[in-house]
Motif scaffolding. Structure first.
Motif, PDB file in Angstrom:
ATOM      1  N   GLN A 224     -42.374 106.587  -2.024  1.00  0.00           N
ATOM      2  CA  GLN A 224     -42.740 105.324  -2.650  1.00  0.00           C
ATOM      3  C   GLN A 224     -42.353 105.318  -4.136  1.00  0.00           C
ATOM      4  O   GLN A 224     -42.084 104.264  -4.718  1.00  0.00           O
ATOM      5  CB  GLN A 224     -44.236 105.079  -2.489  1.00  0.00           C
ATOM      6  N   GLU A 225     -42.289 106.491  -4.762  1.00  0.00           N
ATOM      7  CA  GLU A 225     -41.937 106.593  -6.181  1.00  0.00           C
ATOM      8  C   GLU A 225     -40.491 106.195  -6.444  1.00  0.00           C
ATOM      9  O   GLU A 225     -40.135 105.879  -7.584  1.00  0.00           O
ATOM     10  CB  GLU A 225     -42.176 108.023  -6.669  1.00  0.00           C
ATOM     11  N   ILE A 226     -39.664 106.182  -5.412  1.00  0.00           N
ATOM     12  CA  ILE A 226     -38.241 105.830  -5.578  1.00  0.00           C
ATOM     13  C   ILE A 226     -37.827 104.716  -4.617  1.00  0.00           C
ATOM     14  O   ILE A 226     -36.683 104.649  -4.173  1.00  0.00           O
ATOM     15  CB  ILE A 226     -37.335 107.070  -5.383  1.00  0.00           C
ATOM     16  N   GLY A 227     -38.773 103.820  -4.315  1.00  0.00           N
ATOM     17  CA  GLY A 227     -38.453 102.636  -3.523  1.00  0.00           C
ATOM     18  C   GLY A 227     -38.494 102.826  -2.036  1.00  0.00           C
ATOM     19  O   GLY A 227     -38.025 101.959  -1.279  1.00  0.00           O
ATOM     20  N   GLY A 228     -39.068 103.916  -1.559  1.00  0.00           N
ATOM     21  CA  GLY A 228     -39.139 104.172  -0.129  1.00  0.00           C
ATOM     22  C   GLY A 228     -40.513 103.882   0.433  1.00  0.00           C
ATOM     23  O   GLY A 228     -41.350 103.220  -0.198  1.00  0.00           O
ATOM     24  N   ALA A 229     -40.753 104.406   1.626  1.00  0.00           N
ATOM     25  CA  ALA A 229     -42.036 104.190   2.294  1.00  0.00           C
ATOM     26  C   ALA A 229     -43.124 105.054   1.666  1.00  0.00           C
ATOM     27  O   ALA A 229     -42.849 106.007   0.932  1.00  0.00           O
ATOM     28  CB  ALA A 229     -41.898 104.526   3.780  1.00  0.00           C
ATOM     29  N   GLU A 230     -44.339 104.731   1.970  1.00  0.00           N
ATOM     30  CA  GLU A 230     -45.487 105.533   1.529  1.00  0.00           C
ATOM     31  C   GLU A 230     -45.556 106.761   2.445  1.00  0.00           C
ATOM     32  O   GLU A 230     -46.180 106.762   3.505  1.00  0.00           O
ATOM     33  CB  GLU A 230     -46.772 104.706   1.640  1.00  0.00           C
ATOM     34  N   ALA A 231     -44.872 107.817   2.031  1.00  0.00           N
ATOM     35  CA  ALA A 231     -44.793 109.021   2.861  1.00  0.00           C
ATOM     36  C   ALA A 231     -44.336 110.190   1.996  1.00  0.00           C
ATOM     37  O   ALA A 231     -43.604 110.008   1.017  1.00  0.00           O
ATOM     38  CB  ALA A 231     -43.811 108.815   4.019  1.00  0.00           C
ATOM     39  N   PRO A 232     -44.747 111.406   2.336  1.00  0.00           N
ATOM     40  CA  PRO A 232     -44.348 112.574   1.537  1.00  0.00           C
ATOM     41  C   PRO A 232     -42.861 112.887   1.718  1.00  0.00           C
ATOM     42  O   PRO A 232     -42.301 112.713   2.802  1.00  0.00           O
ATOM     43  CB  PRO A 232     -45.226 113.700   2.102  1.00  0.00           C
ATOM     44  N   ILE A 233     -42.236 113.348   0.654  1.00  0.00           N
ATOM     45  CA  ILE A 233     -40.838 113.774   0.715  1.00  0.00           C
ATOM     46  C   ILE A 233     -40.801 115.223   1.194  1.00  0.00           C
ATOM     47  O   ILE A 233     -41.459 116.096   0.625  1.00  0.00           O
ATOM     48  CB  ILE A 233     -40.162 113.683  -0.668  1.00  0.00           C
ATOM     49  N   VAL A 234     -40.032 115.461   2.255  1.00  0.00           N
ATOM     50  CA  VAL A 234     -39.877 116.816   2.807  1.00  0.00           C
ATOM     51  C   VAL A 234     -38.477 117.303   2.445  1.00  0.00           C
ATOM     52  O   VAL A 234     -37.486 116.852   3.011  1.00  0.00           O
ATOM     53  CB  VAL A 234     -40.070 116.827   4.336  1.00  0.00           C
ATOM     54  N   ALA A 235     -38.412 118.205   1.473  1.00  0.00           N
ATOM     55  CA  ALA A 235     -37.117 118.625   0.922  1.00  0.00           C
ATOM     56  C   ALA A 235     -36.557 119.843   1.652  1.00  0.00           C
ATOM     57  O   ALA A 235     -37.294 120.788   1.971  1.00  0.00           O
ATOM     58  CB  ALA A 235     -37.252 118.927  -0.561  1.00  0.00           C
ATOM     59  N   HIS A 236     -35.231 119.810   1.883  1.00  0.00           N
ATOM     60  CA  HIS A 236     -34.514 120.918   2.530  1.00  0.00           C
ATOM     61  C   HIS A 236     -33.323 121.314   1.656  1.00  0.00           C
ATOM     62  O   HIS A 236     -32.771 120.482   0.919  1.00  0.00           O
ATOM     63  CB  HIS A 236     -34.013 120.515   3.918  1.00  0.00           C
ATOM     64  N   LEU A 237     -32.916 122.569   1.763  1.00  0.00           N
ATOM     65  CA  LEU A 237     -31.824 123.061   0.918  1.00  0.00           C
ATOM     66  C   LEU A 237     -31.188 124.283   1.556  1.00  0.00           C
ATOM     67  O   LEU A 237     -31.871 125.083   2.206  1.00  0.00           O
ATOM     68  CB  LEU A 237     -32.373 123.441  -0.467  1.00  0.00           C
ATOM     69  N   MET A 238     -29.881 124.416   1.373  1.00  0.00           N
ATOM     70  CA  MET A 238     -29.207 125.646   1.779  1.00  0.00           C
ATOM     71  C   MET A 238     -29.578 126.757   0.801  1.00  0.00           C
ATOM     72  O   MET A 238     -29.543 126.559  -0.415  1.00  0.00           O
ATOM     73  CB  MET A 238     -27.688 125.449   1.792  1.00  0.00           C
TER      74      MET A 238
END
Length: 523
Positions: A224-238
């Motif tokens: 929601q902080e960047i214009g998305g839905a009210e939901a947690p960001i789940v980050a992935h990375l190599m």
């Protein structure tokens, strides 16, 4: 005798590396019997022995000595064996394509066979003479494991999508591999791009590098902080992107910054990262242009309204901020003749035609028409102010109208006048095209641009100096034999008149500090 050996050691060329046997004793005896070198046999490249002695590792011309002992290779049955390790996609797709093209170009046949799930052999044969000329051994590892293999002498070449990290550089130097920061140790063979990716159901279409930095530092946790839905960001990375030489470190996270435990899911394989994002509508990852996958790429945006998306032309010109050169690193030792011939081939224009047929971006030079630059001119007009006048914009238009922009971008290492790795590669590529007569009868304008920090008059002068520096580098690459009257080469500077990105962030300023090449017929 000891003095003679030291003199011989000092005059030997810097080494070799193909067939590597289990260390066994050998004695290399000069043909007149005056010099004897004993030690453990390391390798033989068809021309030189490499032996570990009490004086260190020596490389000895085989034509001047006789080899005695259990470690001596069979000279009659010798063929070059070249080991290659590194990025999985590169070793599975890019290298086999380049090796096959190299073989066909030289009249060899290629037989590929798997050795294990992560290793394969490509044997090159001169069918006319029924003679095996060499074998390429490819290992699917990772960028980090590839450098580790180079340090431990378990490989001869490393294919990597990042620069060598400082720790890897120090270990390589200590192990006698050489200075991996030396431009001669790294060749840019292709290009790729680091791309933010989300689930196809995610409504977010753009992120800034600042957003990405905040997410991976754990400072931004909800869409929601960047214009998305009210939901947690789940980050992935190599996992390999955490190395100091990576674009992720340089452009997003920052050197020395640690990711908080439990905030990011790390992956060793790219297909694992893609699968995780496909299955989670609230996942975010950093993908690669070469890998794709059923995920949605997200554009990079800035506060001033500029947006950048990964496209082949923008990757080639480095207009996309997360461009990733694909490097082929080699040690500072002599490689077999076949390996040296392959290294010459991979940086040739012919090799770039092969790269273009893979999922990677080639370095072949395309021409973009003046009309294709409409968005850039619109940005320039909308961001003009007191220091950038209508007269300045008319000067740019008057100079470049009717010309075509080459997809050869030139940029400099941060805070210096040294060209970055991709730009150094572009210098030699442009020189080859000029020598081949591709631009005979035409005029090439090296156009320098700057960011908007500081006074416009100073920026204009600085941008011209950068353009002149690139022009000088190209002329040096051409050499004295090039006929200067075949083409007109000139440099000019336009300062901050044509921004590509926002000046409010460092990555935007770095994009704006550039030199472009425009070509126009002189007739």
């Amino acid at each position: 005798m000891l003095k003679s050996v030291r003199v011989l050691a000092a005059t030997l060329a810097c080494l070799v590396t193909p067939i590597v046997a289990t260390a066994q004793d050998v004695n290399l005896l000069s043909r007149d019997g005056s010099i004897s070198i004993s030690g453990n046999f390391l390798s033989f490249d068809g021309e030189f022995y490499r032996v570990e002695t009490d004086l260190g590792v020596l490389t000895v011309d085989s034509s001047g000595v006789l080899c005695e002992g259990p470690g001596c290779p069979d000279l009659d049955g010798y063929y070059a064996q070249i080991r290659m390790s590194g990025d999985t996609k590169g070793t599975r797709v890019l290298l086999p394509a380049l090796i096959t093209a190299f073989a066909l170009r030289n009249g060899y046949t290629v037989a590929t066979s798997p050795l294990s799930e992560t290793q394969r052999s490509m044997i090159l044969t001169d069918a006319e003479n029924d003679l095996t000329v060499g074998e390429f051994l490819l290992s699917d590892t990772s960028n980090a494991e590839g450098f580790a293999d180079l340090v431990s002498e378990n490989t001869d070449m490393v294919l990597t999508l990042r620069k060598v990290a400082p720790m890897e550089m120090a270990l390589a130097f200590e192990a006698g591999v050489g200075d991996l920061s030396d431009p001669l140790r790294a060749r840019v063979v292709a290009l790729d791009g680091l791309v933010p990716v989300v689930s196809r159901s995610n409504i977010v279409h753009g992120l800034s590098l600042s957003d990405l930095s905040a997410i991976y530092r754990g400072q931004m946790t909800n869409w929601q902080e960047i214009g998305g839905a009210e939901a947690p960001i789940v980050a992935h990375l190599m996992r390999d992107d955490l190395q100091d030489g990576s674009e992720f470190r340089r452009m997003i996270l920052g050197h020395g910054v640690q990711i908080a435990e439990g905030t990011v899911t790390l992956h060793d394989r790219y297909d694992s990262l893609v699968a995780a994002i496909e299955q989670d509508p609230y996942a975010l990852g950093l993908g690669r242009m070469s890998e794709g996958g059923t995920v949605k790429p997200v554009g990079l945006s800035g506060a001033c309204g500029f947006e950048a998306r990964a496209a082949a032309s923008d990757i080639k010109s480095e207009d996309y901020p997360l461009t990733r050169p694909v490097f082929l690193y080699t040690p500072a030792r002599r490689l077999p003749t076949l390996a040296r011939e392959f290294l010459s081939f991979v940086v040739s224009p012919a090799a770039q035609i092969v790269v273009a047929r893979t999922d990677f971006v080639d370095q072949g030079v395309d021409e973009l028409s003046f009309r294709d630059q409409g968005r850039r001119f619109a940005n320039a007009i909308s961001h003009a102010g007191e220091e950038i006048t209508l007269e300045d914009l008319q000067s740019v238009t008057g100079t470049l109208q009717g010309a075509k922009r080459l997809t050869l971008g030139f940029r400099f290492e941060g805070g210096s006048t040294t060209l970055d790795a991709q730009s150094r590669s572009n210098v030699h590529l442009l020189a080859e095209l000029l020598e081949a007569g591709v631009y005979d009868g035409q005029a090439l304008t090296f156009a320098g641009f700057s960011d908007g920090q500081g006074r416009a008059s100073i920026n204009a002068a600085l941008s011209k100096r950068r353009a002149e520096a690139v022009l000088k580098a190209v002329r040096q690459a051409l050499g004295d034999a090039f006929e200067a009257d075949r083409v007109t080469l000139r440099a000019t500077g336009f300062g901050e008149a044509m921004p590509l990105a926002c000046d409010d962030v460092e990555w935007g300023r770095s994009l704006n500090r550039r030199v472009e090449v425009w070509v126009k017929s002189q007739s």
